[in-house]
Write a protein that holds these residues in place. Sequence first.
Motif, short mmCIF file in Angstrom:
data_model
loop_
_atom_site.label_atom_id
_atom_site.label_comp_id
_atom_site.label_asym_id
_atom_site.label_seq_id
_atom_site.Cartn_x
_atom_site.Cartn_y
_atom_site.Cartn_z
N ARG A 15 -3.28 -6.18 15.07
CA ARG A 15 -2.38 -5.04 15.04
C ARG A 15 -2.70 -4.14 13.85
O ARG A 15 -3.42 -4.53 12.92
N LEU A 16 -2.14 -2.94 13.89
CA LEU A 16 -2.32 -1.97 12.81
C LEU A 16 -0.94 -1.69 12.23
O LEU A 16 -0.07 -1.11 12.90
N GLU A 17 -0.72 -2.10 10.98
CA GLU A 17 0.57 -1.94 10.33
C GLU A 17 0.59 -0.64 9.52
O GLU A 17 -0.36 -0.35 8.79
N ILE A 18 1.68 0.10 9.60
CA ILE A 18 1.84 1.34 8.86
C ILE A 18 2.67 1.05 7.61
O ILE A 18 3.81 0.58 7.69
N LEU A 19 2.11 1.37 6.43
CA LEU A 19 2.75 1.07 5.15
C LEU A 19 3.28 2.30 4.43
O LEU A 19 4.00 2.17 3.43
N HIS A 20 2.93 3.50 4.91
CA HIS A 20 3.35 4.73 4.25
C HIS A 20 3.10 5.88 5.23
O HIS A 20 2.17 5.78 6.06
N PRO A 50 0.81 7.73 -7.32
CA PRO A 50 2.22 7.50 -6.97
C PRO A 50 2.39 6.67 -5.70
O PRO A 50 3.29 5.82 -5.63
N VAL A 51 1.56 6.89 -4.71
CA VAL A 51 1.65 6.11 -3.47
C VAL A 51 1.22 4.67 -3.73
O VAL A 51 1.85 3.72 -3.24
N LEU A 52 0.15 4.50 -4.51
CA LEU A 52 -0.31 3.15 -4.80
C LEU A 52 0.75 2.36 -5.56
O LEU A 52 0.96 1.16 -5.31
N GLN A 53 1.42 3.02 -6.49
CA GLN A 53 2.50 2.36 -7.24
C GLN A 53 3.64 1.98 -6.31
O GLN A 53 4.23 0.89 -6.45
N ARG A 54 3.96 2.85 -5.35
CA ARG A 54 5.04 2.54 -4.39
C ARG A 54 4.66 1.34 -3.52
O ARG A 54 5.49 0.47 -3.24
N LEU A 55 3.39 1.29 -3.09
CA LEU A 55 2.95 0.16 -2.26
C LEU A 55 3.07 -1.15 -3.03
O LEU A 55 3.49 -2.18 -2.47
N LEU A 56 2.72 -1.12 -4.32
CA LEU A 56 2.85 -2.33 -5.13
C LEU A 56 4.31 -2.70 -5.34
O LEU A 56 4.69 -3.88 -5.30
N ALA A 57 5.14 -1.67 -5.53
CA ALA A 57 6.56 -1.92 -5.78
C ALA A 57 7.26 -2.50 -4.56
O ALA A 57 8.21 -3.28 -4.69
N ASN A 58 6.81 -2.11 -3.38
CA ASN A 58 7.43 -2.62 -2.15
C ASN A 58 7.20 -4.10 -1.95
O ASN A 58 7.95 -4.76 -1.22
N GLY A 59 6.15 -4.62 -2.56
CA GLY A 59 5.86 -6.04 -2.41
C GLY A 59 5.20 -6.39 -1.08
O GLY A 59 5.15 -7.58 -0.72
N ASP A 60 4.70 -5.39 -0.36
CA ASP A 60 4.01 -5.67 0.90
C ASP A 60 2.68 -6.36 0.65
O ASP A 60 2.07 -6.21 -0.42
N ASN A 61 2.26 -7.11 1.63
CA ASN A 61 0.95 -7.77 1.57
C ASN A 61 -0.12 -6.70 1.74
O ASN A 61 -0.24 -6.07 2.79
N LEU A 62 -0.92 -6.48 0.70
CA LEU A 62 -1.96 -5.45 0.74
C LEU A 62 -3.36 -6.04 0.89
O LEU A 62 -4.34 -5.29 0.94
N GLN A 63 -3.47 -7.35 0.95
CA GLN A 63 -4.78 -8.00 0.98
C GLN A 63 -5.60 -7.49 2.17
O GLN A 63 -5.10 -7.37 3.29
N ALA A 64 -6.86 -7.17 1.90
CA ALA A 64 -7.78 -6.72 2.96
C ALA A 64 -9.21 -6.98 2.52
O ALA A 64 -9.55 -6.81 1.34
#
Length: 847
Positions: free
Chosen positions: A704-709, A746-760
């Motif tokens: 699947r393709l997950e949308i994070l922002h 700013p977007v990268l900081q938000r992605l880290l703050a959300n705590g989502d799994n970013l591993q790729a």
Amino acid sequence: MRHLPLQAPLLWQTYLAFWIAGILAAPWPFPATICALLLLWTDDRLWRCPRLVLVMLCLLGGLLTAQWQLYGDPLRATPAPIDEQEWTGIRRYCGMVRNTRGLPGDRLRILLENMHPATRQDKTGTSDSPPLSGLVQWTWESPAYESPLPGQTVCLSRRIIPAHGFANQKLPDWGITQAAQGVRWRIWSKGDSGQPRVHGEATHLARWREALRQALLRTLLSTKAQDKNIPADKMIVMTPATDFPQGKAILLALLFGDRRYLEQKTLDNFAAATLAHSLALSGQHLAVAGLAGLLCILTIARLSPQFYLQRPRLLWTLLASLPLAFLYLWLGNAPASLLRATAMLAVLAVFTLWGSPHTTLDVLCVALLGISIVAPLTVLDTGLQLSALCVTAIGLALPWLRCHNPFAKATEISSPLVYSFSRRVWRTLWYILLISLILQIALLPLNLLLFGNMGHWFAFNLLWLPIADGLVLPTAALGLLCSALGLEASAWLALEVAALPCQLLVDGLDWIANLGWLQSPALLRPHWTALPAFAALLTALAAQVGRSSLPAAIRRLRLAGIILLCIGPLQRTADRLCDEIRLSILDVGQSQALILQLPGHTRLLLDGGGSASSRFEPGRMLTGPALTRNDAPRLAGVLNTHPDLDHMGGLLYVLEHFDVPLLLDNGRSNKGEKGKQWEEVRRRNHAQALRYGDVLLTDTPGLRLEILHPPVDEASQWQGNNASVVARLVWHNRGLALFIGDAERPVLQRLLANGDNLQAEVLVAPHHGSGSSFMQTFYKAVQPKLVIASCGLANRYGYPAKPLRDWLAATGVPLLYTGRDGEVSVTWTNSTLRSVHTARYGSVSLP
């Protein structure tokens, strides 16, 4: 009358084919090797040890020669890796002009040799600094001064960068043509930027040619010159292409190969109407030399009839045409296709003088032998290849044409003279139609592969070629002669007559294009094996004319053609049954376009590249061709991360010409004309805006393709690059690839703050690898095995940024970027990262 069937090539001609195959093997090793094996399997005369040794020597000699001239080392099979030095920025350089050529849109392409950094005291181009290796190609847009001529020295302050084409798999790399000419570096400037200065005297030949060109240009613009009180001896520096009548611009292109005053739209219309070859100086334009030579011989014979008792008229005509052909070669700046035609004319004259029996293919082979020995890399020139293939197709078709001539037998009518003239006219038109059809069929796979054009308007050749070669070019040559002699009134009249049909054609093509009938639809570009397949099958078909049974060699050739023709469809079938996941980051310059192919041949395009240039359209020239390489113009969907031109521009072409049932984006528009077009495309395709938490499911379970922002409730707060869609490709909770668009810190900081799994495993570098989108904590969270940046080579922004390069080098994570490595393809099999391949350097090993 019975005509002989097509004969087998002579042995030396077969050896020549292996020599040329060796040269072609330097940039295209596998296709050239397959073609060589095909020829070896077909011709049983080579199945003897001494001849096999000679075949291998020819093949190996061509390969080593080409690799030595292309890569500087006969044992090097790929280009040398680009030096990773920091580009030092703008610096003043000086070099000597070797060649100047006008390009469409008021541009000059100037080849400079002995290019070296200038010193402060360097005002004449002399310097003790070592020159750069190879030639430098300087593209000068809207030149502020007169054109530099061969022999003169040019100094300018610009940034020199390596010369590279766009390297995408299974697509032509036009950088090979530059490398074949010895070009290793390139410069771009506009107007007076860089303060270009010209020193020294040009060569005599260059000055004479420029004087003739200026005389013709002055006559073409005589009305404007009088209105503006331009002195007759004043150098005409420039006229914007948009203000120059295109009919008259065609005359400059036909006589001097100067396309500076042609508009890009005119060239595009000629290409769509399959008339582009009529603007490329080649053998068909030597008809003017033949007509002038014939006229000279008829005049001499009229004054002295016994002239024909010494030599036949054909020989006298050829000998009289040769000086005019060499004159035209000089005027036209010696393009490879015209060089081939002139060489063939010289060879034909020698054969006729000696009384040697010969065929069209014999003459072509002798000409190619001379060209490939004197300048082996000329074989890589696309113009020469197309020109030689056209002559080969005509030579193969001659037995059939002789047997199917409806005008071969005369009938009695009341007026034999009128009938004879009418019969000749109809026969000429008949042959033009047949030859155009034959060439269109013979070149169909090559036209589709290189240009994506099937040539459905080829019938225009029936109308245009007789006018171009029988009226336009001879009358234009007469006008040039009159202008050189100072007969301004006669020159003006002749050039007006010559320009009239050209202008009518341009206007007619514009009218057809405005109706939407001229542009060729997006078509499947065949697998490269279709080229030798067509060649084998058409040769076998030509050999069958006049024979009751086929020799064994022709039967083998036909079988090989059928087998090769099946490879493309079989490859497409295998792709549809394949369970691999393939991500391709295309080489589209300073922009971004990604193709994601999922199991079951589900293809998704993420961004389409783009450019602000009116001449360079990545969607039409790169992204579209990449999507149709041995595949139909059909996608499962298109995802635009954000509507900046370098991500959205190419999608305008794709969405207009491809079958795309689903358009996804961030819901934003853009400014300007492209923004209006994008808004209309979104409305027409019922675009759906993506938000955080959306998931695109595939037919493959767990993929699947997950949308994070961007976030659902805060979407309006994120603007510009930071409104980019961020997507993560996941296989059973395992991250395969992460796509960031142009998102910044700013977007990268938000992605880290959300705590989502970013591993790729694969990270497409944010914002083309810019420093404003680099955060160590973000990269540590992603834990990539490979980082890929989509950016141009030695771009002015410095991407990939030095902090990113240094950090990745310190952590041992490989960094690839498209400007240096070409298209990057990543393949997963059963969720395992199996391979990484670059179009320029091949496979890449991961730690």
